[in-house]
Write a protein that holds these residues in place. Structure first.
Motif, PDB file in Angstrom:
ATOM      1  N   ARG A 108     -90.829 -64.902 102.254  1.00 53.30           N
ATOM      2  CA  ARG A 108     -89.473 -65.190 102.709  1.00 53.30           C
ATOM      3  C   ARG A 108     -88.671 -63.896 102.716  1.00 53.30           C
ATOM      4  O   ARG A 108     -88.866 -63.044 101.852  1.00 53.30           O
ATOM      5  CB  ARG A 108     -88.781 -66.195 101.774  1.00 53.30           C
ATOM      6  N   PRO A 109     -87.759 -63.721 103.670  1.00 57.03           N
ATOM      7  CA  PRO A 109     -86.920 -62.516 103.653  1.00 57.03           C
ATOM      8  C   PRO A 109     -85.943 -62.586 102.500  1.00 57.03           C
ATOM      9  O   PRO A 109     -85.561 -63.676 102.052  1.00 57.03           O
ATOM     10  CB  PRO A 109     -86.200 -62.594 105.009  1.00 57.03           C
ATOM     11  N   SER A 159     -78.577 -58.046 100.294  1.00 57.17           N
ATOM     12  CA  SER A 159     -78.881 -56.636 100.499  1.00 57.17           C
ATOM     13  C   SER A 159     -77.726 -55.796  99.976  1.00 57.17           C
ATOM     14  O   SER A 159     -76.554 -56.091 100.258  1.00 57.17           O
ATOM     15  CB  SER A 159     -79.115 -56.345 101.992  1.00 57.17           C
ATOM     16  N   ALA A 165     -86.261 -53.645  99.871  1.00 58.61           N
ATOM     17  CA  ALA A 165     -85.745 -54.627 100.830  1.00 58.61           C
ATOM     18  C   ALA A 165     -84.331 -55.064 100.466  1.00 58.61           C
ATOM     19  O   ALA A 165     -83.490 -55.274 101.349  1.00 58.61           O
ATOM     20  CB  ALA A 165     -86.672 -55.840 100.889  1.00 58.61           C
TER      21      ALA A 165
END
Length: 332
Positions: free
Chosen positions: A214-215, A219, A257
């Motif tokens: 999953r992303p 962020s 990420a």
């Protein structure tokens, strides 16, 4: 319905409204971008992007801006909420338009059931005998009917059966591979940075976890004070700094990420703790409540404040000892 005035490359409407309001408040407070950077945890370049409408500021940035300029934070937060909702809706619509539509599958062609009928056997000619007149011909012996020829399997039907079997086998193979990759094999699915985490995975396991199923859900600044597991940041987590204290393993973990770091300790006992602190003074701590390990919430990193600028310390209260990395760093 809101009309998108930013389709020609300009800023979306609500983002520009927020930027314009913040520029006005900055001018009224007579603050330069450099002064804003000194009064907040954000760099000069970040404030230039925020106030020029190139990037939406975070909630934390808006609150710190209001405190630095003396402005009404509620007004700015309302504009930020509208801008965020607008851009999320716009992105969802664009994604829906760009999503490919699957072509309809052709209808299965029914197998032909037509079979050719065998040609009828020719009728037997009546048998004749020679003899005196008025003597009837003798009856001929009846013939057995000919057997119908056996049906030969058609090449097209065999090809159809073979294609169906191949598709079934391929589908089963793909499903098995997806189960192993996503589930992490038998017993898979455990988070890499759970409170029961042991040694770091290596080889193919590390490569599989590096490609997160999953992303990440945040962020940089949006990860601030969030749980790394809840935001799916642990999948590509790496140890950027490590030190030891009486067997207590102290690690600073980093997710490229998520652009965020968190602290973790292992091999400890109840009461041992870990603390991280960035160059702006923000810090997060965690204490072992059960078992022998724990981890902190996250702090954001950037080009101005990279992971190696973050201090991590482990403490063992029963011995009144602590250990920090880099060595000699001041205890947060």
């Amino acid at each position: 319905m809101v009309v998108d005035k930013g389709g020609d490359g300009g800023s979306p409407p609500f983002r520009e409204q927020l930027a314009e309001a913040m520029r006005g408040m900055k001018e009224e407070a007579r603050l330069s971008y450099g002064k804003l950077a000194e009064k907040t945890h954000y760099s000069r370049s970040s404030w230039e992007r925020f106030l020029n409408g190139k990037q939406l500021p975070t909630t934390v940035a808006v609150e710190e801006f209001a405190a630095a300029t003396g402005a009404d934070a509620d007004v700015l937060l309302t504009l930020l909420a509208k801008a965020t909702a607008y851009e999320e809706l716009r992105a969802a619509r664009l994604q829906q338009v760009a999503a490919p539509h699957p072509a309809p599958e052709p209808a299965a062609r029914p197998a032909s059931t037509h079979t050719s009928s065998p040609a009828p056997a020719p009728a037997p000619a009546p048998a004749t005998t020679t003899g005196p007149a008025n003597v009837p011909a003798t009856a001929h012996a009846p013939q057995a009917p000919s057997a119908a020829p056996a049906r030969r399997p058609r090449l097209r039907e065999w090809r159809g059966h073979a294609r169906t079997a191949a598709l079934v086998v391929a589908g089963a193979l793909v499903g098995s591979i997806a189960t192993v990759v996503i589930g992490g094999g038998p017993g898979g699915g455990a988070a890499a940075d759970s409170s029961r985490a042991g040694a770091q995975p290596s080889g193919s396991a590390a490569a599989a976890r590096a490609s997160s199923p999953r992303p990440p859900a945040c962020s940089a600044d949006t990860c601030l004070r969030r749980e790394p597991q809840a935001m799916d940041c642990q999948w590509d987590g790496t140890t950027v700094r490590e030190t030891w204290l009486r067997g207590l393993k102290i690690q600073l973990r980093y997710s490229a990420a998520c652009r965020a770091v968190w602290g973790r300790i292992e091999n400890g006992t109840v009461g041992d703790s870990v603390t991280i602190k960035d160059k702006g003074g923000r810090e997060e701590s965690a204490t072992i409540r059960v078992d022998n390990d724990t981890y902190t919430r996250m702090l954001a990193v950037s080009a101005d404040a990279p992971p190696d600028s973050v201090i991590i310390c482990g403490q063992i209260p029963r011995y009144q000892e602590s250990e920090c990395s880099p060595l000699g760093a001041v205890l947060p």
